[in-house]
Design a protein around this motif. Structure first.
Motif, mmCIF file in Angstrom:
data_model
loop_
_atom_site.group_PDB
_atom_site.id
_atom_site.type_symbol
_atom_site.label_atom_id
_atom_site.label_comp_id
_atom_site.label_asym_id
_atom_site.label_seq_id
_atom_site.Cartn_x
_atom_site.Cartn_y
_atom_site.Cartn_z
ATOM 1 N N ARG A 139 0.850 -1.174 0.000
ATOM 2 C CA ARG A 139 0.000 0.000 0.000
ATOM 3 C C ARG A 139 0.897 1.239 0.000
ATOM 4 O O ARG A 139 1.888 1.305 0.716
ATOM 5 N N VAL A 140 0.545 2.207 -0.838
ATOM 6 C CA VAL A 140 1.371 3.392 -1.041
ATOM 7 C C VAL A 140 0.761 4.576 -0.300
ATOM 8 O O VAL A 140 -0.467 4.778 -0.332
ATOM 9 N N ILE A 141 1.621 5.371 0.341
ATOM 10 C CA ILE A 141 1.213 6.607 1.017
ATOM 11 C C ILE A 141 2.092 7.733 0.470
ATOM 12 O O ILE A 141 3.328 7.617 0.463
ATOM 13 N N ILE A 142 1.476 8.792 0.003
ATOM 14 C CA ILE A 142 2.194 9.956 -0.525
ATOM 15 C C ILE A 142 2.115 11.078 0.505
ATOM 16 O O ILE A 142 1.022 11.468 0.935
ATOM 17 N N ALA A 143 3.275 11.596 0.878
ATOM 18 C CA ALA A 143 3.359 12.707 1.829
ATOM 19 C C ALA A 143 4.027 13.899 1.145
ATOM 20 O O ALA A 143 5.062 13.736 0.499
#
Length: 323
Positions: A139-143
């Motif tokens: 799962r990808v999280i963009i900050a």
């Protein structure tokens, strides 16, 4: 005595009646012919060289601007991956990592990708209709990082791994370094092409100058005979070649500007299409900034000045040979 006086008076009247040539009409033709075949050929050569140099410079400016935008966009984002692990809830781990990232100073936005969004990211490579339930897709999280903030990457990694051990942080440093290397190589290649264009221009102008001097050698010898110095003669030829260089620079530089303007219009026509989106992703809007057009104009004037400088150096060396 009277007859002699009458004849003398007639001669004086004849001399008085001789038509006088106005001063402006005595020297209407230049020393160096302006419309010669060699002159037109030199204008064509300078125009072609200026066009190639302008296209190269414009392409380098486009790539540099696009690379700067890419680097700024990538540097402002951080990607966190949460890998699935047996016995753990991937959704719960994703939310825990997102909360840990939000607590990091300098982070202004955190967006975790859903399962459907993660699947859509893989569609260009794996196709549609593929079930990801049996695949260990992270799962990808963009900050997003606040502009101008020096983010503590090591502290962020510790915070994320403490929340979820099977997570990783990617700040894209390796990709940015490769992009910088590619941009530097492109700029160096452009400078090399410009150097070759300038060298070819100097060689062409030198041959054209020697040819013009050889064709006008009798005129040069007459000017020497009547007392004209080398500087006077060189200035006449210098103005001639400066005029030719300016004509070629205007033609070549103007054609390059029109080409970039036309390409910008074509890019706007294809905007919103798959092809247009790919070009936009690669080269931005494919349009030069006003500073880019100004740089092309300065470059055209510089090539005209190089043309005049090369002709002047060749002129004095050729005049020394004639002397």
């Amino acid at each position: 005595m009277s007859r002699s006086g009458d004849e003398h008076g007639a001669l004086m009247d004849l001399g008085h009646d001789t038509p006088q040539v106005p001063a402006k009409a005595r020297n209407t033709s230049p020393i160096v012919p302006r419309g010669s075949i060699a002159g037109r050929a030199l204008v064509a050569v300078v125009a072609i060289m200026t066009f190639l140099a302008s296209i190269t410079t414009g392409a380098v400016l486009l790539i540099s601007a696009s690379a700067s935008e890419w680097q700024s966009e990538v540097a402002s984002e951080i990607t966190i991956q949460v890998k699935p692990m047996g016995g753990r809830d991937l959704e719960r781990d994703t939310l825990a990592v997102a909360d840990a990232v939000r607590a990091q100073p300098g982070i202004v936005e955190v967006r975790p990708y859903t399962k459907a969004e993660s699947a859509s990211l893989l569609e260009p490579w794996l196709g549609t209709g593929l079930s990801l339930d049996d695949l260990p897709v992270p799962r990808v999280i963009i900050a997003r990082v606040s502009p101008g903030t020096a983010l503590d990457i090591a502290g962020l990694r510790n915070r994320v791994t403490q929340a979820v051990p099977n997570s990783s942080v990617d700040d894209h440093r390796a990709w940015i370094e490769r992009m910088r290397s590619m941009t530097s190589a492109t700029v160096l290649a452009g400078l090399g092409i410009l150097a070759l264009v300038i060298i070819a221009t100097i060689i062409s102008v030198s041959f054209a100058t020697r040819g013009a001097m050889a064709a006008n050698r009798p005129i040069v010898e007459v000017l020497h005979f009547v007392g004209a110095g080398d500087r006077f003669i060189a200035n006449r030829f210098f103005r001639h070649f400066l005029r030719l260089g300016l004509q070629g620079g205007v033609i070549g530089g103007g054609a390059a500007m029109l080409a970039f303007g036309f390409s910008e219009s074509v890019a706007s026509w294809f905007s919103g299409t798959p092809v247009g989106d790919q070009f936009a992703a690669l080269l931005g809007t494919f349009s030069l900034r006003p500073s880019g057009y100004f740089a092309l104009a300065v470059q055209a004037a510089l090539i005209a000045g190089i043309t005049a400088w090369a002709s002047r150096r060749t002129l004095f060396s050729t005049l020394n040979d004639i002397d």
